[in-house]
Design an enzyme around this catalytic site. Structure first.
Site, PDB file in Angstrom:
ATOM      1  N   SER A   7       0.850  -1.193   0.000  1.00 33.35           N
ATOM      2  CA  SER A   7       0.000   0.000   0.000  1.00 33.35           C
ATOM      3  C   SER A   7       0.882   1.239   0.000  1.00 33.35           C
ATOM      4  CB  SER A   7      -0.900   0.021   1.240  1.00 33.35           C
ATOM      5  OG  SER A   7      -1.389   1.331   1.427  1.00 33.35           O
ATOM      6  N   HIS A  32      -1.231  -1.398  -4.250  1.00 35.40           N
ATOM      7  CA  HIS A  32      -2.509  -1.070  -3.603  1.00 35.40           C
ATOM      8  C   HIS A  32      -2.574   0.444  -3.378  1.00 35.40           C
ATOM      9  CE1 HIS A  32      -5.963  -2.091  -0.924  1.00 35.40           C
ATOM     10  NE2 HIS A  32      -5.530  -1.092  -0.164  1.00 35.40           N
ATOM     11  N   ASP A  34      -4.845   3.526  -1.876  1.00 39.32           N
ATOM     12  CA  ASP A  34      -5.934   3.852  -0.953  1.00 39.32           C
ATOM     13  C   ASP A  34      -6.493   5.230  -1.270  1.00 39.32           C
ATOM     14  OD1 ASP A  34      -6.053   1.590   0.925  1.00 39.32           O
ATOM     15  OD2 ASP A  34      -3.950   2.107   1.254  1.00 39.32           O
ATOM     16  N   MET A  36      -9.179   8.012  -0.236  1.00 43.02           N
ATOM     17  CA  MET A  36      -9.972   8.421   0.928  1.00 43.02           C
ATOM     18  C   MET A  36     -10.521   9.827   0.717  1.00 43.02           C
ATOM     19  SD  MET A  36      -7.306   7.255   3.855  1.00 43.02           S
ATOM     20  CE  MET A  36      -6.701   5.560   3.974  1.00 43.02           C
ATOM     21  N   HIS A  65      -8.448   0.821  -3.840  1.00 46.30           N
ATOM     22  CA  HIS A  65      -9.380   0.636  -2.715  1.00 46.30           C
ATOM     23  C   HIS A  65     -10.098   1.958  -2.469  1.00 46.30           C
ATOM     24  CE1 HIS A  65      -9.549  -0.275   1.948  1.00 46.30           C
ATOM     25  NE2 HIS A  65     -10.747  -0.160   1.422  1.00 46.30           N
ATOM     26  N   MET A  67     -12.287   4.232  -0.541  1.00 50.18           N
ATOM     27  CA  MET A  67     -12.918   4.541   0.753  1.00 50.18           C
ATOM     28  C   MET A  67     -13.599   5.897   0.616  1.00 50.18           C
ATOM     29  SD  MET A  67      -9.784   3.231   3.110  1.00 50.18           S
ATOM     30  CE  MET A  67      -8.665   3.236   1.711  1.00 50.18           C
ATOM     31  N   MET A 136     -11.466  -5.998   5.803  1.00 51.01           N
ATOM     32  CA  MET A 136     -10.696  -4.966   6.512  1.00 51.01           C
ATOM     33  C   MET A 136     -10.316  -5.521   7.883  1.00 51.01           C
ATOM     34  SD  MET A 136     -10.223  -2.425   4.506  1.00 51.01           S
ATOM     35  CE  MET A 136      -9.277  -1.521   5.743  1.00 51.01           C
ATOM     36  N   ASP A 174      -6.450  -6.348   4.684  1.00 51.49           N
ATOM     37  CA  ASP A 174      -5.854  -5.002   4.649  1.00 51.49           C
ATOM     38  C   ASP A 174      -5.915  -4.380   6.039  1.00 51.49           C
ATOM     39  OD1 ASP A 174      -5.012  -2.449   3.987  1.00 51.49           O
ATOM     40  OD2 ASP A 174      -6.708  -2.001   2.662  1.00 51.49           O
TER      41      ASP A 174
HETATM   42  C1  DX5 Z   1      -6.314   1.616   5.677  1.00 53.46           C
HETATM   43  C2  DX5 Z   1      -5.873   1.295   4.281  1.00 53.46           C
HETATM   44  C3  DX5 Z   1      -4.700   0.403   4.223  1.00 53.46           C
HETATM   45  C4  DX5 Z   1      -3.437   0.926   4.848  1.00 53.46           C
HETATM   46  C5  DX5 Z   1      -2.772  -0.245   5.495  1.00 53.46           C
HETATM   47  O1  DX5 Z   1      -7.509   2.315   5.632  1.00 53.46           O
HETATM   48  O2  DX5 Z   1      -6.929   0.660   3.572  1.00 53.46           O
HETATM   49  O3  DX5 Z   1      -4.451  -0.071   2.903  1.00 53.46           O
HETATM   50  O4  DX5 Z   1      -2.546   1.531   3.959  1.00 53.46           O
HETATM   51  O5  DX5 Z   1      -1.698   0.196   6.226  1.00 53.46           O
HETATM   52  P1  DX5 Z   1      -0.897  -0.751   7.211  1.00 53.46           P
HETATM   53  O6  DX5 Z   1      -0.374  -1.901   6.417  1.00 53.46           O
HETATM   54  O7  DX5 Z   1       0.178   0.151   7.723  1.00 53.46           O
HETATM   55  O8  DX5 Z   1      -1.848  -1.186   8.289  1.00 53.46           O
HETATM   56 ZN    ZN Z   2      -6.441  -0.268   1.592  1.00 50.68          ZN
END
Ligand code: DX5
Ligand code: ZN
Length: 221
Positions: A7, A32, A34, A36, A65, A67, A136, A174
């Site tokens: 990620s 990956h 993210d 947000m 991903h 969010m 998750m 994740d």
């Molecule tokens: C959290 C994200 C993850 C995040 C994971 O909301 O979806 O992908 O980057 O980070 P680590 O591996 O540090 O928990």
């Molecule tokens: Zn993620």
């Protein structure tokens, strides 16, 4: 086969190209990303232009991903930016079947995900239509959080639910995935491991982080 999906949330955003090249050289299977929006989750990260920039340097598939609230508004933008997998949260999709169909029609592989407190029953009816279900293992929004141990049982129950359908659906995990938590999620049935901190924050660098995850997952190749 177990896949490793670093990620980039934990990478240096000023030098994403180097981070991605290092992850791929060390054996990353997906990148990956993210996304947000500051509404569905408290944090704000990146959007389609950054995915497009990553696409220009990455060779492996981009696992995006989402969010974000009302993700259907942005699916075409992320597809155009080069997403290979688009994963939406059940909590953001009142018309989940339609949203998943939209992703498929865009020529992108659809995934669905759910928060730690959301019941697996919310994904049962969509299993025939998705390629991937993301469990998750932390509450979404931030990297660097601790893995929630009760998610092990949720992975086991999802694996059984998928087996009942006879579909080929990959289980992704994740949040808080590192060399210590990897053996239990793999034993439970996870096949795609997302890791931010454990890859980009590893004391021995990206290659050390991915090597540790691969060893913990029992990957030999
Ligand atoms: C959290 C994200 C993850 C995040 C994971 O909301 O979806 O992908 O980057 O980070 P680590 O591996 O540090 O928990
Ligand atoms: Zn993620």
């Amino acid at each position: 086969m177990i896949k490793i999906a670093p990620s980039i949330l934990a990478a240096d955003f000023a030098d994403l190209g180097s981070a991605i090249r290092a992850a791929e050289a060390a054996g990353a299977d997906y990148i990956h990303v993210d996304v947000m929006d500051g509404h569905f989750v408290p944090n704000i990260s990146v959007g389609p232009p950054v995915v497009a920039a990553i696409r220009r340097v990455a060779r492996c598939p981009l696992d995006v991903h989402l969010m974000i609230e009302a993700p259907e508004r942005y699916l075409a933008d992320f597809a155009r930016a080069g997403a290979d997998i688009l994963t939406v949260h059940v909590e953001t999709c009142p018309h989940l079947h339609r949203t998943i169909q939209q992703i498929r029609e865009l020529g992108v592989s659809p995934g669905v995900t759910l928060n730690p407190a959301t019941s697996l029953e919310t994904v049962r009816e969509i299993l025939p239509y998705v390629d991937q279900v993301l469990i998750m293992t932390v509450n979404p929004g931030f990297g660097g959080q601790n893995y929630i141990p009760s998610m092990r049982d949720k992975i086991v129950r999802l694996a059984a639910m998928i087996a009942e359908t006879g579909q080929n659906v990959a289980i992704e995990v994740d949040g808080g995935i590192d060399a210590a938590t990897t053996p239990e999620v793999v034993a439970a049935g996870a096949r795609v491991l997302v890791a931010g901190t454990a890859v980009f924050g590893h004391p021995h660098g990206v290659a050390g982080g991915i090597a540790a995850l691969r060893a913990a997952a029992g990957i030999v190749r």
